[in-house]
Design a protein around this motif. Structure first.
Motif, PDB file in Angstrom:
ATOM      1  N   VAL A   1      -0.104  17.420 -30.741  1.00 15.15           N
ATOM      2  CA  VAL A   1       0.873  17.155 -31.802  1.00 15.15           C
ATOM      3  C   VAL A   1       1.136  15.659 -31.768  1.00 15.15           C
ATOM      4  O   VAL A   1       1.618  15.141 -30.755  1.00 15.15           O
ATOM      5  N   LEU A   2       0.782  14.973 -32.849  1.00 14.89           N
ATOM      6  CA  LEU A   2       0.901  13.515 -32.870  1.00 14.89           C
ATOM      7  C   LEU A   2       1.842  13.055 -33.980  1.00 14.89           C
ATOM      8  O   LEU A   2       1.980  13.725 -35.011  1.00 14.89           O
ATOM      9  N   PRO A   3       2.499  11.905 -33.783  1.00 17.13           N
ATOM     10  CA  PRO A   3       3.364  11.356 -34.834  1.00 17.13           C
ATOM     11  C   PRO A   3       2.527  10.917 -36.026  1.00 17.13           C
ATOM     12  O   PRO A   3       1.312  10.703 -35.903  1.00 17.13           O
TER      13      PRO A   3
ATOM     14  N   GLY B   1       3.732   5.830 -38.891  1.00 16.04           N
ATOM     15  CA  GLY B   1       4.830   5.485 -37.990  1.00 16.04           C
ATOM     16  C   GLY B   1       4.425   4.387 -37.030  1.00 16.04           C
ATOM     17  O   GLY B   1       3.303   3.866 -37.079  1.00 16.04           O
ATOM     18  N   VAL B   2       5.328   4.026 -36.121  1.00 15.80           N
ATOM     19  CA  VAL B   2       5.043   2.951 -35.172  1.00 15.80           C
ATOM     20  C   VAL B   2       4.545   3.480 -33.832  1.00 15.80           C
ATOM     21  O   VAL B   2       3.988   2.729 -33.028  1.00 15.80           O
ATOM     22  N   LEU B   3       4.730   4.780 -33.569  1.00 13.56           N
ATOM     23  CA  LEU B   3       4.344   5.331 -32.270  1.00 13.56           C
ATOM     24  C   LEU B   3       2.847   5.615 -32.180  1.00 13.56           C
ATOM     25  O   LEU B   3       2.237   5.444 -31.112  1.00 13.56           O
ATOM     26  N   ARG B   4       2.260   6.026 -33.279  1.00 15.56           N
ATOM     27  CA  ARG B   4       0.837   6.388 -33.271  1.00 15.56           C
ATOM     28  C   ARG B   4      -0.058   5.216 -32.847  1.00 15.56           C
ATOM     29  O   ARG B   4      -0.930   5.383 -31.979  1.00 15.56           O
ATOM     30  N   PRO B   5       0.115   4.015 -33.397  1.00 10.54           N
ATOM     31  CA  PRO B   5      -0.716   2.889 -32.942  1.00 10.54           C
ATOM     32  C   PRO B   5      -0.533   2.586 -31.456  1.00 10.54           C
ATOM     33  O   PRO B   5      -1.487   2.164 -30.784  1.00 10.54           O
ATOM     34  N   LEU B   6       0.670   2.789 -30.936  1.00 13.82           N
ATOM     35  CA  LEU B   6       0.904   2.548 -29.515  1.00 13.82           C
ATOM     36  C   LEU B   6       0.116   3.532 -28.653  1.00 13.82           C
ATOM     37  O   LEU B   6      -0.426   3.171 -27.600  1.00 13.82           O
ATOM     38  N   LEU B   7       0.034   4.783 -29.114  1.00 14.46           N
ATOM     39  CA  LEU B   7      -0.739   5.781 -28.391  1.00 14.46           C
ATOM     40  C   LEU B   7      -2.228   5.435 -28.416  1.00 14.46           C
ATOM     41  O   LEU B   7      -2.917   5.529 -27.393  1.00 14.46           O
TER      42      LEU B   7
ATOM     43  N   LEU C   1      -2.839   2.688 -26.037  1.00 15.05           N
ATOM     44  CA  LEU C   1      -2.756   3.168 -24.657  1.00 15.05           C
ATOM     45  C   LEU C   1      -4.080   3.784 -24.221  1.00 15.05           C
ATOM     46  O   LEU C   1      -4.590   3.494 -23.122  1.00 15.05           O
ATOM     47  N   PHE C   2      -4.656   4.615 -25.065  1.00 13.37           N
ATOM     48  CA  PHE C   2      -5.936   5.238 -24.720  1.00 13.37           C
ATOM     49  C   PHE C   2      -7.059   4.204 -24.680  1.00 13.37           C
ATOM     50  O   PHE C   2      -7.991   4.327 -23.873  1.00 13.37           O
ATOM     51  N   LYS C   3      -6.957   3.193 -25.507  1.00 14.50           N
ATOM     52  CA  LYS C   3      -7.981   2.146 -25.491  1.00 14.50           C
ATOM     53  C   LYS C   3      -7.936   1.393 -24.166  1.00 14.50           C
ATOM     54  O   LYS C   3      -8.984   1.056 -23.597  1.00 14.50           O
TER      55      LYS C   3
ATOM     56  N   LEU D   1       4.593   5.376 -22.016  1.00 14.38           N
ATOM     57  CA  LEU D   1       4.871   4.285 -22.947  1.00 14.38           C
ATOM     58  C   LEU D   1       6.310   3.823 -22.723  1.00 14.38           C
ATOM     59  O   LEU D   1       7.256   4.551 -23.002  1.00 14.38           O
ATOM     60  N   GLN D   2       6.459   2.624 -22.171  1.00 12.08           N
ATOM     61  CA  GLN D   2       7.799   2.104 -21.908  1.00 12.08           C
ATOM     62  C   GLN D   2       8.424   1.616 -23.208  1.00 12.08           C
ATOM     63  O   GLN D   2       7.945   0.658 -23.827  1.00 12.08           O
ATOM     64  N   ARG D   3       9.472   2.284 -23.656  1.00  9.81           N
ATOM     65  CA  ARG D   3      10.139   1.941 -24.904  1.00  9.81           C
ATOM     66  C   ARG D   3      11.647   1.902 -24.707  1.00  9.81           C
ATOM     67  O   ARG D   3      12.189   2.615 -23.851  1.00  9.81           O
TER      68      ARG D   3
END
Length: 301
Positions: free
Chosen positions: A194-196, A200-206, A209-211, A264-266
């Motif tokens: 389940v992804l945002p 949104g702004v969270l998806r690019p951060l994810l 992170l995987f990259k 993810l530190q937010r």
């Protein structure tokens, strides 16, 4: 209320310029002048003067209930304005990200109701960009959302509320929980996510992170930000998702993959428009919000 109307009431009640002047704390000549100005503005005589005092005319008797009504309405208005000034009443419009809506915001609202039950709060849940736009346009008094690396418009101010890192969440009996250390990383794409939303702004951060982990980013089987729906999919469907730590505290039947590289530190922040005067109610709500954030358990991330 207009001073001349107050003077009229005092003279009507005391039937004497001297007694009315003493009750009002003003001289008899000054009171007489004020009364003449009122009579001139109305174009009629309100009192006839006698050696023993004054007597109301038919015009004064007719005017009296209207002046008393104005006096009562003005007193009620003063009470309401004083309550508004001290944030006992008022309306606050708050935009909230899904994480804040499930944790910090309910605590703040419960406390507000206990301290200021006359206040009303309208909550609008949404994604980062619409919330920021709502604050910028003045539709929202403030937004409680995740701090991003994006630059806020110059008109907007913000303050940090609390650290609220995102973790990869899953059910307690999920197969990945039984895999030691980093061995679960290559298997992350083997399960539904389940992804945002992509806007949104969270998806690019994810994805970033995987990259960094040199892993392909997961594909969204379900896309959305509904926390109750996500929690149910995790419990019953072997799904994975990202959830903020503050939310996970309310779902003891869910777990996280305890790997620092998957965190993810937010920070959670409050955003407001510096170009629009803040109402006393909004100031009071923000103060409660900051205090409740300070009472939140320290992040384990």
């Amino acid at each position: 209320m207009d001073a001349k109307l107050q003077h009229f009431l005092a003279v009507y009640e005391h039937r004497s310029l001297g007694k009315a002047g003493r009750a009002l704390g003003m001289s008899q000549p000054a009171l007489s002048k004020s009364l003449r100005q009122l009579e001139q503005s109305l174009g009629m005589t309100l009192f006839t003067r006698h050696a023993w005092g004054v007597a109301p005319t038919v015009y004064a008797h007719t005017l009296l209930p209207y002046v008393r009504a104005i006096d009562m309405q003005f007193a009620a208005a003063q009470e309401e304005l004083e309550a508004l000034k001290n944030a006992h009443i008022g309306v606050v419009r708050v935009g909230s990200g899904a994480g804040a809506s499930a944790s910090l915001l309910p605590r703040t609202l419960l406390r507000l109701y206990g301290e200021r039950p006359g206040m009303q709060v309208f909550v609008e849940e949404g994604l980062y960009h619409p919330l920021v736009m709502g604050v910028r346009e003045g539709r929202l008094d403030m937004a409680v959302t995740m701090l991003t690396n994006l630059e806020l418009p110059a008109a907007l101010g913000h303050c940090r509320l609390m650290a609220d890192p995102f973790h990869v969440a899953l059910a307690h009996d999920h197969p990945l929980r039984g895999m030691p250390g980093r061995s679960c990383l290559p298997r992350l794409r083997d399960y539904p996510w389940v992804l945002p939303p992509q806007n949104g702004v969270l998806r690019p951060l994810l994805v970033a992170l995987f990259k960094q982990l040199e892993l392909p980013a997961p594909t969204a089987t379900v896309q959305g930000v509904s926390i109750p729906c996500s929690a149910e999919l995790l419990r019953k469907g072997r799904f994975l998702t990202l959830l903020p730590e503050s939310v996970l505290r309310h779902y003891p039947d869910l777990a996280v993959l305890p790997l620092p590289e998957l965190c993810l530190q937010r920070d959670l922040v409050a955003i407001w428009n510096q170009e629009i005067p803040t109402t006393p109610a909004a100031e009071y709500f923000l103060a409660l919000l900051r205090d409740e954030a300070g009472r939140a358990p320290a992040s384990a991330g």
